[in-house]
Design a protein around this motif. Structure first.
Motif, short mmCIF file in Angstrom:
data_model
loop_
_atom_site.label_atom_id
_atom_site.label_comp_id
_atom_site.label_asym_id
_atom_site.label_seq_id
_atom_site.Cartn_x
_atom_site.Cartn_y
_atom_site.Cartn_z
N VAL A 1 2.16 1.74 -3.54
CA VAL A 1 1.11 2.28 -4.42
C VAL A 1 0.89 3.76 -4.15
O VAL A 1 0.79 4.57 -5.09
N GLU A 2 0.84 4.13 -2.87
CA GLU A 2 0.59 5.53 -2.52
C GLU A 2 1.68 6.45 -3.07
O GLU A 2 1.40 7.52 -3.61
N ARG B 1 1.60 6.81 -6.88
CA ARG B 1 0.53 7.73 -7.28
C ARG B 1 0.92 9.18 -6.97
O ARG B 1 0.78 10.06 -7.82
N THR C 1 -6.18 -4.29 -8.73
CA THR C 1 -6.76 -3.11 -9.37
C THR C 1 -5.87 -1.90 -9.17
O THR C 1 -5.61 -1.13 -10.10
N ASP C 2 -5.37 -1.72 -7.95
CA ASP C 2 -4.46 -0.61 -7.66
C ASP C 2 -3.17 -0.72 -8.47
O ASP C 2 -2.67 0.27 -9.01
N HIS D 1 -6.02 -7.82 -14.57
CA HIS D 1 -6.11 -6.42 -14.13
C HIS D 1 -5.07 -5.54 -14.82
O HIS D 1 -4.84 -4.41 -14.39
N ARG E 1 0.83 -1.21 0.00
CA ARG E 1 0.00 0.00 0.00
C ARG E 1 0.86 1.26 0.00
O ARG E 1 0.54 2.25 -0.66
N SER F 1 -8.59 -6.50 -5.22
CA SER F 1 -8.48 -5.11 -4.78
C SER F 1 -7.08 -4.55 -5.00
O SER F 1 -6.92 -3.47 -5.59
N ILE F 2 -6.05 -5.29 -4.57
CA ILE F 2 -4.69 -4.78 -4.74
C ILE F 2 -4.28 -4.84 -6.21
O ILE F 2 -3.57 -3.96 -6.70
N GLU G 1 -3.90 0.14 -12.11
CA GLU G 1 -4.14 1.57 -12.32
C GLU G 1 -2.84 2.37 -12.28
O GLU G 1 -2.69 3.35 -13.03
N GLN G 2 -1.89 1.98 -11.44
CA GLN G 2 -0.61 2.68 -11.34
C GLN G 2 0.47 2.05 -12.21
O GLN G 2 1.61 2.50 -12.19
#
Length: 448
Positions: free
Chosen positions: A279-280, A283, A312-313, A340, A276, A309-310, A316-317
């Motif tokens: 990912v943060e 982004r 997808t993140d 994904h 997490r 869920s992860i 996206e990144q």
């Protein structure tokens, strides 16, 4: 599942696999390896220069069977790329003898600076964790008579002879070594620029925070332009400084315009907290397409919902992942991740270093291992294992797929066999390895 080993019996495999919960990994080999990653890290300047140096070369590879096709054909190569036009008059002809032509392989994660490949046998001692392995790394480094550049070149040229066209090379950076690792690998890269495309990661194996002086060395490596990516390692489990490590690593990447590739062995919530955080920061710093996480042992044990869920993140990144397929319970769930849009590559990891006597830098063998640990048996599944070892790694490195379409790199291997699934199982000798239209290895031997 076997119980966790005692410290005296600990090895790389048992350390990585000992307490992992068995995940539904048997479908991982069905990964779709055709997506390109336009935003992935670009090939190195040295590799681009090498390709430019191959202009005006026209070669016809006659009587070959791309992907094991029933009918032999000719591959026309112009300026290092596959052409769909007729062979120009007077072009050089190379007879393929009816062999199968397959895309060359990509090693998305390897440690060539640590290797003892080509040298005397090294007897290894028990280790009870990463800190013990690190100490043995330093001892081995100090006792080596051959410099990093020589050892790395030996292993990397061997990889070329086994059909590797590109690799992401992690080199240790720590006060115990200074920048000797990255400089040695960079020297080997330069010697092999006609045959191999290499990205170098400055890897803080000893920790970013727990070993004072490492962060400054990482900054120096990035400032000098010798590396392509900054590494990290287990921000919680090893460095015990999640935010501090990630802030340092991502800060250097942001300041110097390099990518990030972080080793993450932490499992469970430790690993997910690190994911997490990655990912943060990806982004927040707009580093989409420039970040990779290696091993990622926290993902295989997730529920389908948690994984979705992860993933997808990550998609996206555009955060890429790599696996060495160490066991059925720790290999990444490649199929679900690809659904994904997550780029996933395959790598050798360590090769005959202080951690383990095993490893051979043969990515066809690694594709075989991927099939073995995921227990595949269907032709399509076996073929997908090979695609993860070729196009999957190319996606991670930002390389064009070498798939025999017009305009794509003429990077391929010629082997004897009936079909691709059989090749994955039998791992035949690479009779010829071609990089940018240039024959760089024959009969399993690198042509210097």
């Amino acid at each position: 599942m076997q119980p966790p080993p005692t410290p005296s019996a600990l090895s790389r495999r048992t350390m990585l696999a000992g307490a992992a919960a068995l995940a539904g990994a048997t479908a991982t080999a069905a990964a779709a390896g055709t997506a390109q990653a336009a935003t992935a890290p670009a090939a190195t300047g040295a590799a681009a220069s090498a390709r430019a140096a191959r202009h005006d070369r026209t070669v016809v590879f006659r009587n070959v069977r791309p992907f094991g096709a029933a009918k032999p054909t000719d591959l026309v190569v112009v300026d290092g790329r596959i052409s769909d036009g007729p062979a120009p008059h007077g072009a050089k002809v190379v007879d393929g003898g009816g062999r199968i032509a397959l895309p060359s392989l990509v090693d998305a994660h390897i440690h060539p600076d640590k290797t003892t490949w080509g040298g005397s046998w090294v007897s290894r001692r028990p280790a009870s964790g990463i800190a013990d392995y690190v100490a043995q790394d330093v001892e081995l480094f100090r006792n080596q008579r051959r410099p990093v550049a020589e050892r790395a070149y030996g292993l990397m040229s061997h990889a070329v002879a086994r059909g590797t066209r590109g690799m992401r090379a992690h080199a240790d950076v720590a006060p115990a070594y200074g920048l000797a690792g990255v400089e040695g690998v960079a020297e080997a890269r330069e010697r092999l620029r006609h045959a191999l495309e290499v990205q170098i990661v400055a890897f803080p194996q000893h920790g970013v925070v727990r070993t004072p002086g490492t962060a400054a060395l990482l900054e120096e490596a990035a400032r000098e332009g010798v590396i392509d990516m900054i590494g990290g390692i287990d921000p919680i489990g090893f460095d015990q400084a999640l935010d501090e490590q990630l802030d340092v690593v991502f800060g250097i990447a942001d300041r110097h315009g390099v990518g990030v590739d972080i080793h993450l062995h932490d499992r469970g919530e430790k690993g997910m907290r690190a994911m997490r955080g990655i990912v943060e920061r990806t982004r927040a710093l707009s580093l989409a397409g420039k970040v990779t996480v290696s091993h990622v042992f926290c993902l295989p044990g997730l529920t389908d919902s948690e994984l979705g869920s992860i993933a997808t993140d990550l998609g996206e990144q555009d955060i890429a992942l790599t696996t060495a397929a160490p066991s059925d319970s720790l290999v990444l769930p490649i199929t679900r991740l690809r659904e994904h849009g997550v780029r996933v590559g395959l790598g050798s990891d360590g090769v005959r270093d202080s951690w383990s006597p095993f490893g051979d830098a043969d990515m066809m063998h690694r594709a075989h291992i991927l099939g073995w640990v995921t227990d595949v048996r269907l032709d399509d599944e076996l073929s997908e294992c090979y695609r993860v070892a070729t196009h999957g790694g190319a996606d991670v490195m930002g390389l064009a797929h070498a798939d025999f379409r017009a305009g794509t790199p003429a990077d391929f291997v010629l082997v004897r066999g009936e079909c691709l699934p059989q090749v994955v199982v039998d791992m035949p000798r690479r009779d010829m390895v071609v990089h940018g239209g240039l024959v760089v290895a024959r009969d399993g031997e690198f042509l210097a």
